[in-house]
Structures are given as structure tokens and as C-alpha cells.
Design an enzyme around this catalytic site. Sequence first.
Site, PDB file in Angstrom:
ATOM      1  CB  CYS A   1      -0.763  -0.036   1.294  1.00 38.87           C
ATOM      2  SG  CYS A   1      -1.875  -1.388   1.440  1.00 38.87           S
TER       3      CYS A   1
ATOM      4  NE  ARG B   1       4.274   2.304  -0.641  1.00 35.04           N
ATOM      5  CZ  ARG B   1       5.554   1.692   0.018  1.00 35.04           C
ATOM      6  NH1 ARG B   1       6.552   1.999  -0.615  1.00 35.04           N
ATOM      7  NH2 ARG B   1       5.475   1.223   1.012  1.00 35.04           N
TER       8      ARG B   1
ATOM      9  CD1 TRP C   1      -0.445  -5.687  -4.106  1.00 36.23           C
ATOM     10  CD2 TRP C   1       0.167  -6.488  -2.092  1.00 36.23           C
ATOM     11  NE1 TRP C   1       0.223  -7.071  -4.268  1.00 36.23           N
ATOM     12  CE2 TRP C   1       0.595  -7.504  -2.927  1.00 36.23           C
ATOM     13  CE3 TRP C   1       0.295  -6.817  -0.644  1.00 36.23           C
ATOM     14  CZ2 TRP C   1       0.987  -8.814  -2.697  1.00 36.23           C
ATOM     15  CZ3 TRP C   1       1.075  -8.084  -0.284  1.00 36.23           C
ATOM     16  CH2 TRP C   1       1.150  -8.918  -1.344  1.00 36.23           C
TER      17      TRP C   1
ATOM     18  CG  ASN D   1       2.190   0.312   3.800  1.00 31.09           C
ATOM     19  OD1 ASN D   1       1.997  -1.012   3.386  1.00 31.09           O
ATOM     20  ND2 ASN D   1       3.394   0.607   3.798  1.00 31.09           N
ATOM     21  N   GLY D   2       0.535  -2.074   6.086  1.00 29.14           N
ATOM     22  CA  GLY D   2       1.033  -2.727   6.984  1.00 29.14           C
ATOM     23  C   GLY D   2       0.000  -4.029   7.473  1.00 29.14           C
TER      24      GLY D   2
ATOM     25  CD  GLU E   1      16.663 -10.133 -12.612  1.00 23.38           C
ATOM     26  OE1 GLU E   1      16.327 -10.700 -11.874  1.00 23.38           O
ATOM     27  OE2 GLU E   1      16.398  -8.874 -13.049  1.00 23.38           O
TER      28      GLU E   1
ATOM     29  CE  LYS F   1      13.182  -8.073 -13.832  1.00 24.53           C
ATOM     30  NZ  LYS F   1      13.906  -7.815 -12.711  1.00 24.53           N
TER      31      LYS F   1
ATOM     32  CD  GLU G   1       9.831  -9.783 -11.388  1.00 29.20           C
ATOM     33  OE1 GLU G   1       9.701  -9.541 -10.217  1.00 29.20           O
ATOM     34  OE2 GLU G   1      10.554  -8.973 -11.958  1.00 29.20           O
TER      35      GLU G   1
ATOM     36  CG  HIS H   1      21.653 -33.733 -14.896  1.00 30.01           C
ATOM     37  ND1 HIS H   1      22.124 -35.009 -15.472  1.00 30.01           N
ATOM     38  CD2 HIS H   1      22.664 -33.016 -15.143  1.00 30.01           C
ATOM     39  CE1 HIS H   1      23.552 -34.929 -15.508  1.00 30.01           C
ATOM     40  NE2 HIS H   1      23.782 -33.853 -15.412  1.00 30.01           N
TER      41      HIS H   1
ATOM     42  CE  LYS I   1      10.887  -0.405  -7.706  1.00 32.74           C
ATOM     43  NZ  LYS I   1      11.349  -1.232  -8.475  1.00 32.74           N
TER      44      LYS I   1
END
Length: 621
Positions: A2, A27, A75, A101-102, A494, A498, A501, A517, A616
Site C-alpha cells: 500500500c 506500491r 495491495w 500500510n502494513g 534474472e 523478468k 514478471e 538432467h 514494488k
Amino acid sequence: MCGIVGYVGPRDATPILLDGLQRLEYRGYDSAGIAVLSPDGDLQITKRAGKLANLKAAVAVAEPAGTMGIGHTRWATHGRPNDDNAHPHSDCEGAVSVIHNGIIENYAELRDELRAKGHTFRSETDTEVLAHLIEDQLKSTGGDLTKAVRLTLGRVTGSYAIGVVSRRHPGELVGARCNVPLIAGVGEGEQFLASDIPAVLKHTRKVIMIEEGEVVHLVPDRITVMDLAGRTIAREPLTIEWDAESAEKGGYPHFVLKEIHEQPDAVRRALTGRVIERAGARDLRLAELDALKASGALDRIQRVAIMACGTSAYAGLVAKYAIERWARLPVEVNIASEYRYGDPVVGPDVLCVAITQSGETADTLAATRMARELGAPVIAITNAVGSAITRASDAVLYLQAGPEIGVVATKTFVTTTTILYLLGLYLGRHRGTLVADELPRTLAALQAVPNQMARILDRADSGEDNIASVARRLATCHSFMFIGRGISYPIALEGALKLKEISYIHAEGYPAGELKHGPIALLDPDTPLLAVAPTSRTYDKVISNIQEVRARDARVVAVATEGDTNIHRHADDVFFVPEAPEMLSPLLTVVPLQLLAYHAAVARGCNVDQPRNLAKSVTVE
Ligand code: G6P
């Protein structure tokens, strides 16, 4: 996670709140809402599920007017992302409004207690208990809003950054922080509250960092910071060097593309003041570590333990190769969310390196605090000045990357990796394990990286390297396999992350030698292989691994070093990077992979800057 924002002053609050929320949407974007106090004492709340655009449409109809208010972008953690659960939340009378937020961990007990006293709840959120607790405390404190907030926070456990307004307290805004970020923006005759600096930069560059366990009281001409007991704390504002423009898109269609293009400058900035000229030669200075070094802590180190999540963990994996080579210290890379629930072997002989660009990732904070409690000295690597990780560490190395608004990490990945290289060289020098001219040679090579990155970007922009068209062609594939060996292995991880995401294409990263394997069974003509294959000690081995795949009709894209004339025989498409020492090659090989993910996401019509389900700054465990 948030985002929260607040304003008190003489101007119309609504556009200021909406603009602040726009800059904080990274956020979270499950819902958004504002509360604006009108001159005649009406607390007007407008909130909507979904993106900020939905709130803006509702505000255009409701037209809340007033010169103070609070705003929130959510969020979701507790309760579905619907209108009822959107913030702000209010007490029974609608006199007090709260944004948060939290997570309030003991909210269920508090809600039962408040219900028993006759309070009525309208949402499924943990946040709403705060509004009702403040309502109760206002009665017992004779109407002192700040005191009511302080007493309320004394009753809750968990994490929070909050903003509170009340119908009966015009011209007053109260905020507080515990384990999630909060700043106050200092204006002239007006004040701001926000989760993050970009939300206030348009209005002021003077910012007060609110610390853990602090409450802040804002009236138009004054900001007062205090502890939970009400004792005033003197705090000078910091002056932020970024301008509002640098937090904007600067002509690019997306923040992610802008931030990919900012990487040369960001790496230059990360090196500034750290790679210096001394007696006509290049030298390394990490003044931030002087105190730690003087304490003798670095002399005791037998091992390095990196704590990180996501992209930061992959930067940590690059550092494992570099630190082990240069400092001859074993390095473990810990996924922070796993570390704290294990039984880690850690103590004063382990150097803990906490990597978090946001400085607020709850898992990384928890793992780091645990290692520190067990005696490990901690170096934090972060982009966020004054963030939580800086208080959980003995020394901080800032990325100096400037704001990164795109949810996925790009320029913070390359700057984190750059700083980790410097740390590896620093430890190597301290331990006397660097060979001959390795330090000046590597520093010179690092200083060459920004121009080399710029060359990759120029070639992509001019179409000389057809990254965008390859991405468009492959964007319909359902799955990708990324491979690399040695220091290119973290870049395979990475690159796959990317792509996942931002384009939502399934992708896996594997050490090239491991392909045979198991994962090779997944390959078919619809599953391209992306091989990170710069010139290196293992180049021939990677080529053999590519051959194994080509024999199975998979399409191959390679990232290779300029001048490699052999590679076209093995790959359908090649993206070239300039030649660099193998150890530093990740700073270059990652760039075409970022662009590939970006263009694939655009081709698929994805929201590149705000991918679904991501945020983020992940301040919950
Ligand atoms: C989130 C982001 C990732 C990021 C990770 C770690 O999950 O979506 O892109 O890599 O957090 O973030 P940090 O701020 O700790 O580096």
C-alpha cells in the site's frame, strides 16, 4: 504494502492527494480512496476497488472539496479488494478516517473487544480497528487526536504506517510508523505525509524521515515528531536531490523502459566517490565501511551470508562468484523468507550482507535482524535513504540509482551488482587475496561498463540488434528456458524472472550443464532456449549444451560477445554485448534480457510498469 499520502494547507487537497497516489500506485493497485475534510466539517470519503482511474472517475462525480485530507492505494492483505475494504476506514460515527500500510496482527482480538463494546464494523480489514480504537481513545483523552493515536498504537502489534484525520480536528493530520516507510514533506504553510518521496517531490524537496515507533503531527505551519509516549523529537529535514522530472517517465512510454535506459548513468553514479584517483592510479574507497573496518569486525570474518529476495537475491548470486574469487571467502546466498525459519549457523565470524533496493522487504529485514541478533555484523545495500534496513545494519552502501518506479527491478539490479563487486574487491584487498593488479584493472573495467551498456541500448534502439522484433515473434510462446554457466547462471535466472514478471510467460532459469538432467524434457519448437553465452571459461561447454537442444528442434536465442563469429552457427538470433572481463559480464548480458522481457510484455499488451499481483515494496512476510 500500500501507499499512503496526506495533505494539510491552504490548497485544494483533492488533486494533491490524487497526484500523490498516482506516484505511489507502484506500491499496490487493488483499490484506492481519499478522505477530504470540507470547510464545514464534512469528512467526504470516496473509494473504489481497482486502479486509481476508478477512484478518479468517482471523484469527478463526488467532487470532494477541502484543504486537508488523506489518500491510499491498496495491495490487499486482509479482505478482498472491493469497495468496502478500500481505505480510508472510519469509526462508527464517521468522524475519524484512517489509512494504513502494513498489518495489525492482533486485529481479531481487538475487533472482538470493540464489538463487545458496541462498535459496528463495515469492512473485513485489519485497519478498521484503528479507527474504532481512536474513537474510544478520543473520549478518554478529552479530544486530543495525537494522544488518541499514540494510545491506540500502544495497543496494537504488527506493522504500520498510518495517516489519520478527524472531522473535529480541522487543520490537523497525524501519522505514525512502525516497520513500514513513512516520510513527511515540509512545505511553506502546507505539509505532506507519504509512504515515499516521489509522492511529495512536486511540492517540496525538504523531507523528514519518520523513524520506527514515531508519531508525527502536521499542521499547516509546523511538523512535530514525537515518540509513542508523546516526547518531542528534534529532526532536521533532508534535502532530496532528485527532481520531480526524474521521477516521471521522461518521454518513454513506460517507466521500465526509461529505467533500463538510465542504467549507464545509474552505474556511473554508483561508482562515483567510490572509484577514485589516488597518486595517479585508480583506487577503491568505501568510506561507509570505515567504522566497521576499524571495529575489527571484518578481521573475524570466515564467511559471507547474503540475505535477499527476488532480483536482489540474483544480484547476490552474482556476488557469490565475485566475492569467492576475490576475497577467498565462502558465500551463501539466502532467500530471506526461508532463512529465518531455518536454524542458521551464524555468528560474529559471518558477515551478513542484506540486499534490498526498497530497504523495506519484510522477509529480508527479518532474516537480517535474526543474523544480527546472533552476532553477525551487517552491511546493507539499498536504494532507499533512511529505509528500515538502514537501521538494522552496521553500515550502509547506497545504490545512488535514483527513483525506480517500475515495479520490476532493472537499474537497481545493475547498481546492486556494481556495489557488490566493489564490496568483493574491498574484502579482497582487506584480506590480501587479490592478485597483482586485479584491483586497478577491475576498477577500470567497471568504469568502462556504463559506455558499454549505452552501446547495447543504442544498438537496440537503432534496430541493429533486433531484440524488439525477436521479442514480438516469440511473445506467443507459452514457455521459455534460460541457461547460463558460471557467472552467467544468475543472469539466466534474472532473465527468466523478468520475463515472468512483466510478460506473464512461463520461464525457467537453469545452469546450462543441468539442462540434460531433467528440464531438457520440456523443450519443443514452442519453447525457445535463451542461452547467456558471453566469452568465458565455459563458453565451449555452453555451446555443447546449445547443440543438445538444437538437436531437439528448439529455437535458440543467444547473448554473446561482440566479435564472436562462431555463435551464428548455433543460434537462430543473437544479441551482442561488448567484451568485458568474465566476472563483470552480468552487467552487460542482463541488458538484452531486460529488453526482451519488456518488448514481449508490450507485444502481449501487459501492464509493464505495474504487473498483476506484484508490488514494488513487499512489507509483509
Ligand atoms: C518484490 C518485487 C521484486 C523484487 C523483490 C525484492 O517481490 O516484485 O521485483 O526483486 O520484491 O525487493 P527488494 O526491494 O528487497 O530488493
